[in-house]
Design an enzyme around this catalytic site. Sequence first.
Site, PDB file in Angstrom:
ATOM      1  N   ASN A 196      23.212  45.749  42.378  1.00  0.00           N
ATOM      2  CA  ASN A 196      24.164  46.857  42.392  1.00  0.00           C
ATOM      3  C   ASN A 196      24.717  47.102  41.003  1.00  0.00           C
ATOM      4  OD1 ASN A 196      27.342  46.434  42.116  1.00  0.00           O
ATOM      5  ND2 ASN A 196      26.479  44.505  42.907  1.00  0.00           N
ATOM      6  N   CYS A 234      33.747  41.826  36.769  1.00  0.00           N
ATOM      7  CA  CYS A 234      32.910  42.973  37.121  1.00  0.00           C
ATOM      8  C   CYS A 234      31.809  43.136  36.076  1.00  0.00           C
ATOM      9  CB  CYS A 234      33.718  44.259  37.206  1.00  0.00           C
ATOM     10  SG  CYS A 234      32.614  45.664  37.519  1.00  0.00           S
ATOM     11  N   ASN A 243      40.178  40.389  39.491  1.00  0.00           N
ATOM     12  CA  ASN A 243      38.729  40.343  39.251  1.00  0.00           C
ATOM     13  C   ASN A 243      38.480  40.355  37.746  1.00  0.00           C
ATOM     14  OD1 ASN A 243      35.983  40.720  39.115  1.00  0.00           O
ATOM     15  ND2 ASN A 243      35.925  42.491  40.494  1.00  0.00           N
ATOM     16  N   ILE A 265      31.275  32.932  43.499  1.00  0.00           N
ATOM     17  CA  ILE A 265      30.993  33.655  42.274  1.00  0.00           C
ATOM     18  C   ILE A 265      30.894  35.158  42.533  1.00  0.00           C
ATOM     19  CG2 ILE A 265      29.704  31.804  41.142  1.00  0.00           C
ATOM     20  CD1 ILE A 265      27.092  33.121  42.120  1.00  0.00           C
ATOM     21  N   ASN A 266      31.082  35.943  41.489  1.00  0.00           N
ATOM     22  CA  ASN A 266      30.704  37.352  41.528  1.00  0.00           C
ATOM     23  C   ASN A 266      29.183  37.415  41.443  1.00  0.00           C
ATOM     24  OD1 ASN A 266      30.766  40.228  41.246  1.00  0.00           O
ATOM     25  ND2 ASN A 266      32.781  40.057  40.277  1.00  0.00           N
ATOM     26  N   LYS A 325      38.507  46.498  48.183  1.00  0.00           N
ATOM     27  CA  LYS A 325      37.734  46.797  46.984  1.00  0.00           C
ATOM     28  C   LYS A 325      38.652  46.601  45.779  1.00  0.00           C
ATOM     29  CE  LYS A 325      34.621  48.489  44.122  1.00  0.00           C
ATOM     30  NZ  LYS A 325      33.482  47.626  43.708  1.00  0.00           N
ATOM     31  N   GLY A 358      28.625  34.036  47.649  1.00  0.00           N
ATOM     32  CA  GLY A 358      27.294  34.110  47.035  1.00  0.00           C
ATOM     33  C   GLY A 358      26.223  33.414  47.833  1.00  0.00           C
TER      34      GLY A 358
END
Length: 312
Positions: free
Chosen positions: A69, A131, A128, A193-194, A45, A250
Amino acid sequence: MVNLHTSIGSFQFNNVLMNASGVHCMTAAELDEVAQSPAGTLVTKSGTLQPRDGNPAPRYASLELGSINSMGLPNKGFRYYLDYAIAFQAAHPDRPIFLSIAGTGPADYAEMAAVIQASDFTGLTEFNLSCPNVPGKPQIAYDLTTTEHILDDLFKVFKKPAGIKLPPFFDLAQFDAMAALLNRYPLTFINSINSLGNGLAIDAATDTALILPKGGFGGIGGAYAKPIALANVRAFRQRLRDDIAIIGTGGVTTGRDVYELILCGASLVSLGTVLQEEGLPAFTRLTQELEAEMTAKGYATIQDFQGQLKTL
Ligand code: RRO
């Protein structure tokens, strides 16, 4: 026989599949479970300077074709994940692991990078920059100037293998500009991708947003994201230096989806929503489905078709 071996830089993996950061990786116990699955590697995480509880629940919901989310970066603090990763590499010297890091402000990245640089960690660090869910904080990588400052500061102190997690982009000019920037830095990989930031899902019975934080806005994952993920992996593969590998993330729900991300240029493929929804058996199912797809196409290795997308 099909072989799913892949590599990023000098790091070797015996399966292209891994978890996506945020799924099944909050605790040492969850990370151990991914490590014991057929996954080729694992990522923690995203850790922040201080531990965080994240946003109030409900903060995740399953949707017809994926998920929404707004977890808000709940995590045990980056030192917890750094300690885990160092212990993991000592126990498994042949299994490289990814550490994910997220700042709650631009200065956090270099601060955490300096600690990782000074540590015994020898794996890959994913910064990251995407976010979507911290209230009041924009997704950094949509701001090229801030991204440039973060990377400048980061690479002054960080000399270990590094990558960045990107949000989805939607315009060819954005791909051009971001790739031109990234090509200036000693990156080992990007992860693309995020989740699709700030979607909205509504409960039809009550006309109410499905999740609580940010008035119901949250990152969208799962099948909704597949065409965007394919395009982002493809667009960056066409623009980045050859020595910057891509982790494709993704939209995976089938082995064919994994295959297509590799066809677009991915070296590893990470599982987000599908892992959250199905749990660890997703690794076994998708490994089998990918092997079946490769067999049907006559390919024995990942390298046989990686980046080989045909266009009309
Ligand atoms: O924790 C989250 O809300 C979160 C993060 Br850090 C991220 O990078 N992507 C996402 O969909 N959720």
